[in-house]
Write an enzyme that holds these catalytic residues in place. Structure first.
Site, mmCIF file in Angstrom:
data_model
loop_
_atom_site.group_PDB
_atom_site.id
_atom_site.type_symbol
_atom_site.label_atom_id
_atom_site.label_comp_id
_atom_site.label_asym_id
_atom_site.label_seq_id
_atom_site.Cartn_x
_atom_site.Cartn_y
_atom_site.Cartn_z
ATOM 1 N N ASP A 296 -51.823 82.174 49.495
ATOM 2 C CA ASP A 296 -51.878 83.354 48.626
ATOM 3 C C ASP A 296 -50.537 84.058 48.706
ATOM 4 O OD1 ASP A 296 -54.518 82.790 48.102
ATOM 5 O OD2 ASP A 296 -55.290 84.080 49.681
ATOM 6 N N ASP B 299 -66.630 83.796 41.438
ATOM 7 C CA ASP B 299 -66.369 84.684 42.572
ATOM 8 C C ASP B 299 -67.614 85.518 42.836
ATOM 9 O OD1 ASP B 299 -63.902 83.618 42.251
ATOM 10 O OD2 ASP B 299 -62.820 85.495 41.996
#
Length: 241
Positions: free
Chosen positions: A133, A12
């Protein structure tokens, strides 16, 4: 395919560094490396068969911000890379596909602009992963900041007939928290969809990995793991290949 191939290490990127967020909170950041490219290379050296790159700046700002780093990662490693974060237009997707990434993860755009999303899928068949998500059982978009009224399965079914690669299912409440993955939710989704599902969020141990690995027969392709790898709770090189 053994456990090691089932794991997709996450890199990330935020402010040019390799980081991890806690439960998707942009303020709750742990930095794991100043150079995401060498972090990516390190996972390949430890036996990763693919990588999951997220541009967190892009996710929060709505367009990819770390394209040069992504280019460098793709050049440096010889394993497939999937990318997500801020892909909210055809142009953004095109610029990322041109870096050489294997697959792109699209969430918000799929929900907000069906026409544009279908155009992307037509241009890049088999390369698009729909990002689901889930927050408190409902799908969240825009970097997890906005909740929709859809359950993960209702959301996924809107895209299951398109020529996509598959789905990435993240339980945001568990992400970066190492509290165990959402086994039931992942299984339910995979069982009811035609396309493969990649799981994400909550993995904290080899035990967790094995539980997800047992779902392969239902169509779970792999699992994105971040924090548990960075904190040494799971040692990639020690997993069976």
């Amino acid at each position: 395919m053994g456990l090691r191939s089932f794991v997709i290490p996450a890199v990330d990127i935020k402010d040019g560094k390799a980081v991890r967020l806690y439960k998707g909170d942009p303020e709750a950041v742990t930095v794991y490396g100043d150079d995401p490219v060498s972090v990516a290379k390190q996972w390949e050296e430890k036996g990763a068969k693919h990588l999951h790159i997220v541009d967190l700046d892009g996710a929060f700002e709505g367009k990819p911000k770390n394209i040069d780093i992504v280019k460098d990662i793709v050049k440096t490693v010889s394993i497939p890379v999937e990318f997500g974060g801020g892909l909210r237009s055809f142009e953004a997707v095109k610029s990322i596909v041109e870096t050489g990434v294997e697959r792109v993860v699209i969430g918000s755009l799929a929900y907000q602009n069906r026409q544009e999303f279908e155009r992307i899928v037509s241009a890049y068949p088999g390369k698009v992963i729909v990002g689901i998500d889930a927050k408190d059982g409902k799908v969240a978009i825009k970097g997890w900041l906005e909740k929709t009224e859809y359950t993960p399965l209702d959301f996924a079914r809107m895209f299951d007939d398109l020529d996509i690669w598959g789905f990435l299912y993240t339980d945001v409440n568990r992400d970066g928290a190492m509290v165990g993955p959402n086994i039931e939710g992942t299984k339910y989704l995979a069982q009811n969809l035609k396309h493969p599902v990649i799981a994400s969020g909550g993995v904290g141990s080899v035990e967790d990995l094995k539980k997800l690995y047992d779902l392969k027969k239902y169509g779970v392709y792999g699992v994105v793991v971040g924090k548990a790898l960075y904190e040494g709770k799971i040692k990639l090189e020690q997993l069976e290949d």
